[in-house]
Scaffold this motif. Structure first.
Motif, mmCIF file in Angstrom:
data_model
loop_
_atom_site.group_PDB
_atom_site.id
_atom_site.type_symbol
_atom_site.label_atom_id
_atom_site.label_comp_id
_atom_site.label_asym_id
_atom_site.label_seq_id
_atom_site.Cartn_x
_atom_site.Cartn_y
_atom_site.Cartn_z
ATOM 1 N N TRP A 196 -8.012 16.657 -20.231
ATOM 2 C CA TRP A 196 -7.758 15.717 -19.141
ATOM 3 C C TRP A 196 -6.405 15.949 -18.479
ATOM 4 O O TRP A 196 -6.143 15.484 -17.371
ATOM 5 C CB TRP A 196 -7.783 14.277 -19.675
ATOM 6 N N ALA A 197 -5.505 16.666 -19.162
ATOM 7 C CA ALA A 197 -4.125 16.770 -18.699
ATOM 8 C C ALA A 197 -3.969 17.818 -17.594
ATOM 9 O O ALA A 197 -4.747 18.771 -17.485
ATOM 10 C CB ALA A 197 -3.214 17.125 -19.869
ATOM 11 N N CYS A 198 -2.947 17.626 -16.787
ATOM 12 C CA CYS A 198 -2.611 18.574 -15.716
ATOM 13 C C CYS A 198 -1.718 19.662 -16.313
ATOM 14 O O CYS A 198 -0.490 19.564 -16.279
ATOM 15 C CB CYS A 198 -1.893 17.866 -14.569
ATOM 16 N N LYS A 209 -12.055 22.086 -14.081
ATOM 17 C CA LYS A 209 -10.954 21.970 -15.030
ATOM 18 C C LYS A 209 -9.688 21.405 -14.402
ATOM 19 O O LYS A 209 -8.693 21.216 -15.077
ATOM 20 C CB LYS A 209 -10.652 23.333 -15.652
ATOM 21 N N GLY A 211 -7.051 18.991 -13.438
ATOM 22 C CA GLY A 211 -6.680 17.665 -13.942
ATOM 23 C C GLY A 211 -6.391 16.710 -12.796
ATOM 24 O O GLY A 211 -5.610 17.028 -11.902
#
Length: 359
Positions: A196-198, A209, A211
């Motif tokens: 979920w992270a950038c 993909k 984020g």
């Protein structure tokens, strides 16, 4: 491990660093200013980032941004400062960004004073910002317990993608105690563990993909689905993360409920009451959200228990949850003060004695 004598605020900061925190954003406010002061010296030593923001509002939004990359981030403040952070805290909860927030409570309302208080209980456990959200909220009673919880706080925050809040009164930050410091955690962001992270995207990567961190859902159906997902997470937290200390409760004639450093005073009162032939137990919530309703109910429901006394450094905010737990099964009384006047051992003893006399 050897014990080290440390001031609470410095131990809190060091524990966060050892738990993997490499970003601190905050603003000075008594009685927690030594936390950012300590971070300003330590973060550069370990390759981390300390930044004194222009305001508490800016600080919490920096937390939002850095935590959105998957990094372990911490901010600290005291009551009025945490009030200013509430919009950003709600954003973090809505965007499901894990982070650690420390509130070293001082007297209120308003600017109040710089002494210890527990007046932010409602703010911490009932949702200080807008919307239907919760924070996993710990209320440690000692510096060592604060350290111990900090060492797994980020794991809990990341497991549930939920901000973690520490509610600590000013005494914990300003006192000194011998503590055992844990080893440093070698934490690095793993994009596979935090999809979920950038964590970076480049042309040619799968667009799915990318984020996207936000808490806005213009479509009502989408927002309803998002809120349902949040509530499902909170149910998991309630089921799995309650922490509570029960002390001398078996066969007790009275039960005291208290949290934080006030519970330590209650233990002194319990020892004194024992010399008078009165057996008193203590139920101390360590997580104030989720609140350990079952543990309070179980302790109070014993046939030996005549009544419950709630003791707080406020006007009885946790008292509401105690009443919900007991649900009228036993009489409940309260003693405490707002404005940072700490309940004393003698005061608690006298209150129990008056309850025993039916006053």
């Amino acid at each position: 491990m050897a014990l080290t004598l440390m001031k609470g605020s410095e131990a809190i900061a060091e524990a966060a660093i050892r738990a993997g925190a490499r970003f601190f954003f905050g603003y000075p406010i008594t009685p927690q200013t030594e936390i950012p002061e300590y971070m300003s010296a330590r973060m550069p030593e370990i390759g981390g980032c300390f930044l004194q923001a222009e305001s508490e509002v800016a600080a919490i939004n920096m937390v939002y941004g850095a935590a959105g990359t998957g990094a372990r981030v911490i901010t600290s403040s005291s009551s009025p400062g945490v009030s200013l952070k509430q919009e950003g805290i709600s954003y973090c909860a809505g965007a499901r960004v894990p982070a650690v927030i420390v509130n070293v409570m001082r007297g209120g309302p308003g600017l109040g004073n710089i002494q210890a208080s527990q007046g932010d209980y409602f703010q911490g456990v009932k949702g200080g910002g807008n919307g239907d959200y919760h924070l996993l909220t710990y209320a440690p009673s000692s510096i060592q317990e604060f350290i111990d919880i900090m060492m797994f706080a980020y794991e809990k925050a990341e497991k549930y993608r939920i901000p973690v809040l520490f509610l600590a009164d000013g005494i914990i930050a300003q006192m000194m105690e011998p503590v055992e410091l844990p080893e440093m955690v070698d934490y690095k962001v793993d994009p596979e563990e935090k999809p979920w992270a950038c964590t970076g995207w480049k042309p040619g990567d799968d667009p799915a993909k990318r984020g996207v961190i936000n808490s806005i859902y213009i479509d009502t159906e989408s927002l309803a689905v998002h809120n349902d997902e949040l509530q499902a997470v909170y149910k998991e937290v309630v089921a799995n993360e309650q922490m509570v200390e029960t002390y001398n409760c078996e066969g007790a004639e009275y039960i005291i409920t208290a949290f934080g450093t006030v519970a330590r005073i209650a233990k002194s009162a319990i020892a004194e009451l024992k010399t008078k032939g009165i057996n008193v137990g203590l139920v101390r919530p360590i997580t104030v959200w989720p609140f350990p309703y079952d543990a309070v109910r179980e302790a109070a429901s014993q046939d030996s228990v005549k009544a419950v006394l709630d003791v707080e450094l406020n006007e009885g905010q946790m008292l509401e949850d105690v009443k919900l737990a007991i649900n009228g099964a036993k009489p409940i009384d309260f003693t405490g003060h707002c404005g940072s006047q700490m309940p004393t051992t003698d005061e608690i003893v006298e209150k129990i004695l008056s309850m025993k006399e039916g006053k």
